[in-house]
Structure formats: C-alpha cells, structure tokens
Motif scaffolding. Structure first.
Motif, short mmCIF file in Angstrom:
data_model
loop_
_atom_site.label_atom_id
_atom_site.label_comp_id
_atom_site.label_asym_id
_atom_site.label_seq_id
_atom_site.Cartn_x
_atom_site.Cartn_y
_atom_site.Cartn_z
N THR A 178 -28.98 8.05 2.58
CA THR A 178 -28.70 9.31 3.25
C THR A 178 -28.38 9.06 4.71
N LEU A 179 -27.22 9.54 5.16
CA LEU A 179 -26.82 9.39 6.55
C LEU A 179 -27.60 10.36 7.45
N GLU A 180 -27.45 10.19 8.76
CA GLU A 180 -28.20 11.02 9.70
C GLU A 180 -27.88 12.51 9.56
N ASP A 181 -26.63 12.83 9.13
CA ASP A 181 -26.26 14.24 8.97
C ASP A 181 -26.65 14.81 7.62
N GLY A 182 -27.36 14.00 6.80
CA GLY A 182 -27.81 14.46 5.50
C GLY A 182 -26.88 14.15 4.36
N THR A 183 -25.74 13.54 4.61
CA THR A 183 -24.78 13.20 3.57
C THR A 183 -25.30 12.04 2.73
N VAL A 184 -25.24 12.20 1.41
CA VAL A 184 -25.65 11.14 0.49
C VAL A 184 -24.44 10.28 0.17
N VAL A 185 -24.56 8.98 0.33
CA VAL A 185 -23.44 8.06 0.10
C VAL A 185 -23.90 6.94 -0.82
N ARG A 186 -22.91 6.36 -1.53
CA ARG A 186 -23.23 5.16 -2.31
C ARG A 186 -23.29 3.97 -1.37
N GLY A 187 -24.28 3.14 -1.56
CA GLY A 187 -24.49 2.01 -0.67
C GLY A 187 -25.67 2.27 0.24
N LEU A 188 -25.87 1.38 1.20
CA LEU A 188 -27.06 1.41 2.03
C LEU A 188 -26.74 1.66 3.50
N ALA A 189 -25.64 2.35 3.75
CA ALA A 189 -25.25 2.62 5.14
C ALA A 189 -26.26 3.51 5.84
N GLY A 190 -27.03 4.30 5.09
CA GLY A 190 -27.99 5.22 5.71
C GLY A 190 -29.29 4.57 6.12
N ILE A 191 -29.49 3.30 5.79
CA ILE A 191 -30.73 2.61 6.16
C ILE A 191 -30.67 2.21 7.63
N PRO A 192 -31.69 2.55 8.42
CA PRO A 192 -31.68 2.20 9.85
C PRO A 192 -31.64 0.69 10.06
N SER A 193 -30.86 0.25 11.02
CA SER A 193 -30.74 -1.18 11.32
C SER A 193 -31.87 -1.68 12.20
N ALA A 194 -32.26 -0.88 13.19
CA ALA A 194 -33.28 -1.31 14.15
C ALA A 194 -34.66 -0.94 13.64
N GLY A 195 -35.57 -1.89 13.71
CA GLY A 195 -36.93 -1.65 13.29
C GLY A 195 -37.79 -1.15 14.44
N PRO A 196 -39.04 -0.78 14.15
CA PRO A 196 -39.65 -0.90 12.84
C PRO A 196 -39.22 0.23 11.89
N VAL A 197 -39.08 -0.17 10.61
CA VAL A 197 -38.70 0.77 9.56
C VAL A 197 -39.69 0.58 8.41
N LEU A 198 -40.18 1.69 7.87
CA LEU A 198 -41.12 1.65 6.76
C LEU A 198 -40.51 2.33 5.55
N PHE A 199 -40.24 1.55 4.48
CA PHE A 199 -39.78 2.09 3.20
C PHE A 199 -40.99 2.45 2.36
N VAL A 200 -41.05 3.70 1.90
CA VAL A 200 -42.18 4.18 1.11
C VAL A 200 -41.64 4.79 -0.16
N GLY A 201 -42.11 4.29 -1.33
CA GLY A 201 -41.53 4.80 -2.56
C GLY A 201 -42.38 4.62 -3.79
N TYR A 202 -41.72 4.83 -4.93
CA TYR A 202 -42.37 4.77 -6.24
C TYR A 202 -42.23 3.37 -6.83
N HIS A 203 -43.30 2.89 -7.48
CA HIS A 203 -43.35 1.56 -8.06
C HIS A 203 -43.17 1.67 -9.58
N MET A 204 -42.10 1.05 -10.11
CA MET A 204 -41.86 1.10 -11.54
C MET A 204 -42.83 0.20 -12.30
N LEU A 205 -42.82 0.31 -13.63
CA LEU A 205 -43.69 -0.48 -14.48
C LEU A 205 -43.49 -1.97 -14.21
#
Length: 669
Positions: free
Chosen positions: A393-420
């Motif tokens: 998801t980009l800063e303006d809320g647009t959903v795009v294919r790929g990882l362009a919406g991931i922030p480049s500068a840290g610190p960044v915390l990814f929080v999500g669901y863990h599959m089996l």
C-alpha cells in the motif's frame, strides 16, 4: 628447515576485512600446511565485489548494487559482472595448483625457528575483531601465542581452527588453558585415528619403500595421467591394495604436482606423520574431560581417511559446549572444497563474537550477495510451487502489486499472521530482499538458537539459514537493539500458537491481550506495517491436531517431551498463549496452491512517543493494527477467488508459454 605451521590472521583480525578501495571484500585465503597432505582453507573470494561500501550501511548492511562504478550500457555492465564472476569462480577452484606453486617458495630450509606466517591477501580489520589461528603447530607454541594474545586483550575470544591432526592440537591446547576464552573449529579431527584404517597402512609403506625409491622427482616430473594408475602399479599384489587406493584417492586433484609432492612427502615423512597422528589422538582422548571451550565440529560424510561423522557425534556427547555440522558429500580435506567457506560456516552457526557471549545484533555480519543467493536457491522450490503474489500500500492508500509501498528507511516493524508451520516466512523474507534489497531481521522462537543436551528438537543446523539471514531470539532486549539499529524487523505476535494452530483455526489471530510491541516501537519512531498472508487454507487437510494427539497416550507423551525440550516464552502470560505446546500436526498435503501477501498502509509512531506511553492509547493503536491484519486476510481470501492462475497447473502452462522466469499474473487490484 623452519617448521611451516599455523597461519595467523594478521593484526589479530577475523574474519572480515574492509578495504579502503571502493569495494567490500572478504578475505582471499591461500593455503597453509597440514599433516599428511597439503592444506586447504576456506575460500572467501571477493564475494561482494559489485557493492560500493566501506562500512556497514543502514538497511542492515545490505548495499546497493553497482558494477565498480563503471559507465556503460546495462548490457555492458551485466557482461562485465558476468566475466568477473567467472574469474572469481575460477579463482575459487584453483585449490591444489595454486597451493603447490606457492609451496615451492615456502617449503625451503632457512635454518630459522618455527614461526607463524600469513600467506593471505587482506586489508584492514574490523574493529575489535577476535583472533583466529589456523593450526597445526606444536602445542606449546600455540599455547604461548594464545596466552600472549589473551594477556593483551583478555575480553576477546581466540579462535583455533584445526583440520585432521590440527584438530587434535587445538583440543590439546584447549585442555591446557581452560581459563582462557577459546573457540574451537575442528574439521574432521584425527581423534578417531585409533579406529581408522591408517594404522593398517604402516606395513604397506614399509613394503613400498623400495619401489618408490626408483622414482626420484626427475622421473616423476615426466609422468602424466591418472596418479591412481601409478599407485595401483606400485601396490599391486599387496593385500591392502584396495585400502591404499581408497585412502589415497584424493591425490587425483593434484596429478600435475607430483614433482613438488615427492620433495615434501616422501615415505619416511608419511610414516612419521602417522606416528604423530597416533600419539596426538591418544594424548587428546585422555584429556577431553578438561576441555571447556566452545566447539564447532565440521565432519565430512565422504571422508575415506577417518570415520569423521561418527567421531563428530562422539565428541559432541563428550564436550560440554559443542555443536556439529555435517557435509555429506565432502571428503577429508574440507577447506579446499569450493562449496565450503569457513567464514560462511561460522556465520551460519552464529559462532562469530567479539566478547564473552554472542550478541545476535551487534555481532551480526550481514550476508554477502553470494550467501543470500545460496539461501534463496536452497529454498527455490517453495517459491516456485507457491508463486507468491506480493501486494503493498502506497502512502496515498493505493494498493499496488509489488513491494513499492514498503518503507525504505528504518526502523520498520512488520506485524502479521503466521501460517501453519511458518511456511510463509521463506517467501516473505526472500521476496523482500530480491525486490527491495532489504534484509528483514526476524524475531524467532528460541528453539532456533538453543537446545538442551538431550532432546527431540531438530538439530540446530536445520536453522542455519535463518541465523545467516539475521534471525534473532524474540525478546525485549533483542527487539530494543534492532529498533535502535534502525532495522527492518519481522514479528508474529501469535507466535508458536498461531503457527501450530488446530482444525478450523486457519487465518485466526492468536495475539496477546496486551500491546507488547507498540510502546517500544513508538520509543524509536518506528513505522508499523501490518500484513496478511494466505495460501490454500495453509498447506494441507488436517488429519489430527493437538486436541487429537493428547487423547493418544504415546503421542501425548512424545508431545510433552518435545515441549519440555524447548525454551519457554511468555511464562508470565496466563492461558494457552503462555503455555504453547510444541507438536507435529498430521495432515494430507494439498496440491501446491498460491501464496498471497498483502502489506497494509504503515502506521506512523514518529512524534507519538509521549502519547503512546499511556497504556490506553497504546492499546487503541494495538487493536487498530490487529484489525488491519484481519482486514488484509479478508481482502486476500476474497480476491484469490478471481485469480485465474491460482492453480499450479494454470501457472505452469503460463510459464511454459511465456518463459519459466516470467512473472505470473494474478487478479485485478
């Protein structure tokens, strides 16, 4: 003649050197002497020559790619890079030829005493780097050197690397200095000499004394072809002919070097070395009880000289702080093989440290481009079968294919669901690295890093790839250090309970009630990126889960033992999240479906440090993040229904038409 012994990494440096030139370069190691046969050592040859950095930069030390700063078209740069890699590969495989050429100059009598020498190309060392000595040498000389170095820097560990006889010498030194912090790395140690076939070789060597004397170096220099044919002729008719052939089969690697080898390895020398091996093995085996050093044993599965794998397992049972790594297809001379890199082995085992204990953050050495490539290639099957779809998801809320919406500068915390079984972890980390050149540091369960002496937990070597890629033990201290180093961090709040869920619990979050991570992230102004992951309702149809296992006494007992053998987490949490049982679910695998990842819009905590100190405010943000993860999961479950390439058959057909490296389309966003 001066004794050609261990090599000393100059200026007490180990294992990475940073040149002042505009490239990041690892050691280019050459060979030094070992008993019985000429030596070999790990080759770390210019593995990241494309990069331009002289220090570990932000972004976890992963530099941007550039081909030596040269101008030209993209095709020309690719060609130059390809030619350079070909040259590096040729250099990595030079092995025996390079060694023998150097040996002509090194192995000359000069009347001097035994000494350390350093036949390697290197640059400046890392700050506070530990000392590494490559053995063999005489025990007293090594001990004297170690004590001298320890006196100068008492808080720095000293590494002793020994191969074959060198392994015996390293153990002997460690037995003499239990008060000094020593790390042992033993490759196929000769402590198993008493159970090897080498003892049977002595009478054969006596019988071969006559025939070999007919072949002085001048005659050997004219011999070409397979040296084993020559050996067969020499030992034909003797009872141990087959044994001799097996023991000497590694000689095929230097068939063009017989003249030099005839000078340095006459029959009398080999006999003397066999006696030395026997004596060293007996000496060390009587003193194993005195060894307190941290030890890593490297053993080859195809060692024809010594029963190295059995010996490695034996030593692991006897030594108090010992780990084992097996190299199934390797021979006795492990360090000469192009597939074995000592620096990488040390990093994978989390053995590199600058102080009394290994710090998974400050002692972490970022993987090189080649190391990452090897990890990705070793896990390519799951990426091929699951053909991951990455949405962000980009800063303006647009959903795009790929990882362009991931922030480049840290610190960044990814929080999500863990599959089996945590199978989502490999595609997630590798795809982020390949597309964005970002190394994600995962907060992992302690079983990835520690185990009890006797238990049923998988061997630590199974998790070497995770540690190489920067995984750290989950906990407040590690989390704090990663945030302070501006890292990209991966956290699964549901932990083991989510990764080992039960029937009907697919895509259900098992998060703690309290906001464990929000206030810490706000302290450093970290961006929190929620994400969801789904596959084909995980990877299979459950046959039995934990609720079924506890009803079957033998399986219940095995599960209880497995759980006891794993370090505990969240001991202060009441309920199932604080008592996470470790079990192996039973299920029928499904035809590989497709994995989908959706990264939502980042939550900013910059400037909210004081606000989020309030527990109620932090709890509100925590619930918002959890709700966003659930929304991401719902979005993917709905959207995948319209993916024409959800089936592996349709994806395979598409790639057969458009090329197997082509990106497979997915649903409309």
């Amino acid at each position: 003649m001066a004794a050609i012994g261990a090599s000393l990494w100059p200026a007490a440096s180990f294992p990475v050197y940073r040149r002042e030139e505009p490239s990041q370069t690892f050691l280019k190691l050459k060979a030094s002497w070992i008993p019985i046969m000429p030596p070999r050592f790990a080759l770390s040859v210019d593995r990241v020559a494309e990069t331009t950095t002289t220090a570990i930069p932000p972004n976890n030390g992963i530099p941007s790619v550039k081909v030596n700063g040269e101008e030209g078209t993209s095709a020309e740069k690719d060609k130059r890079s390809e030619n350079k890699k070909d040259g590096e590969e040729l250099n990595r495989r030079s092995g025996w030829r390079s060694y023998v050429e150097q040996l002509k100059e090194i192995a000359k009598p000069d009347g001097g005493p035994p000494r350390w020498f350093s036949p390697l190309e290197s640059g400046s060392r890392l700050d506070k780097s530990p000392l590494l000595l490559f053995l063999p040498e005489l025990v007293k000389i090594v001990e004297k050197t170690v004590r001298s170095e320890h006196q100068q820097l008492p808080n720095r560990p000293i590494y002793l690397v020994g191969e074959s006889l060198g392994g015996c010498l390293a153990l002997a030194v460690a037995a003499h200095i239990p008060d000094i912090d020593v790390v042992l790395i033993l490759a196929n140690p000769a402590t198993s000499f008493g159970r090897s076939q080498w003892q049977l070789l002595t009478p054969l060597l006596e019988a071969m004394r006559g025939p070999l004397s007919l072949f002085p170096p001048e005659i050997l220099s004219s011999i070409s072809g397979d040296p084993l044919s020559l050996l067969d002729n020499l030992v034909r008719g003797f009872p141990l002919q087959n044994t001799a052939r097996e023991l000497l089969e590694d000689l095929t690697t230097f068939s063009g070097s017989l003249p030099v080898l005839a000078n340095i390895l006459p029959i009398e020398t080999l006999q003397w070395k066999l006696k030395l091996l026997k004596s060293a093995s007996a000496y060390v085996n009587s003193r194993l009880h005195a060894i307190k050093a941290q030890t890593l044993i490297l053993c080859s599965g195809n060692d024809r000289l010594l029963p190295s794998q059995q010996e490695g397992e034996r030593l692991c049972q006897l030594l108090p702080r010992c780990e084992l790594r097996k190299f199934e297809g390797s021979g006795h001379f492990l360090f000469l093989e192009s597939s074995v890199d000592l620096v990488t082995v040390i990093k994978r085992a989390s053995l590199y440290r600058r102080g009394k204990r290994h710090d998974y953050v400050s002692d972490f050495l970022p993987p090189t481009i080649n190391e990452v490539k090897e990890v990705i290639e070793s896990n390519s099957l799951i990426n091929t079968f699951t053909s991951p779809v990455m949405l962000s998801t980009l800063e303006d809320g647009t959903v795009v294919r790929g990882l362009a919406g991931i922030p480049s500068a840290g610190p960044v915390l990814f929080v999500g669901y863990h599959m089996l079984l945590g199978l989502d972890l490999i595609p997630l980390v590798t795809q982020i690295f390949m597309e964005r050149n970002i190394l994600v540091r995962g907060l992992a369960h302690p079983l990835v890093f520690t185990r009890k002496e006797i238990g049923v937990v998988p061997d630590l070597s199974a998790f070497d790839g995770f540690r190489l890629m920067g995984a750290v033990p989950v906990g407040p201290t590690s989390f704090f250090k990663l945030l302070s180093s501006k890292s990209h961090i991966l956290l699964y709040p549901g932990g083991m309970r989510e990764a080992l869920h039960r029937k009907g619990e697919e895509y259900k979050l098992f998060w703690p009630e309290q906001s464990e991570f929000v206030r810490m992230a706000a302290r450093f102004g970290a961006k929190i990126v929620p994400f969801g992951t789904i596959g084909e309702d995980d990877v299979g149809n459950f046959v039995f889960d934990y609720d079924d296992i506890v009803k079957i006494p033998p399986l219940k007992s095995a599960t209880e033992n497995l759980t006891k053998d794993v370090p505990k987490l969240r001991t202060d949490v009441v309920g199932e999240l604080g008592n996470q049982p470790i079990y192996v679910p039973g299920f029928f695998p499904k035809v590989p479906g497709r994995f989908y990842f959706y990264f939502g819009k980042p939550f900013e905590t910059e400037g909210r440090k004081l606000e989020l100190k309030d527990r109620e405010k932090a709890q509100e943000l925590y619930l918002e993040i959890k709700s966003e993860v659930e929304r991401c999961l719902d979005y993917l479950k709905e959207k995948r229904e319209s993916d024409p390439y959800r089936s592996i058959l349709s994806r395979s057909l598409y790639q057969a038409i458009h090329g197997f490296t082509s990106e497979v389309p997915t649903f409309e966003i």
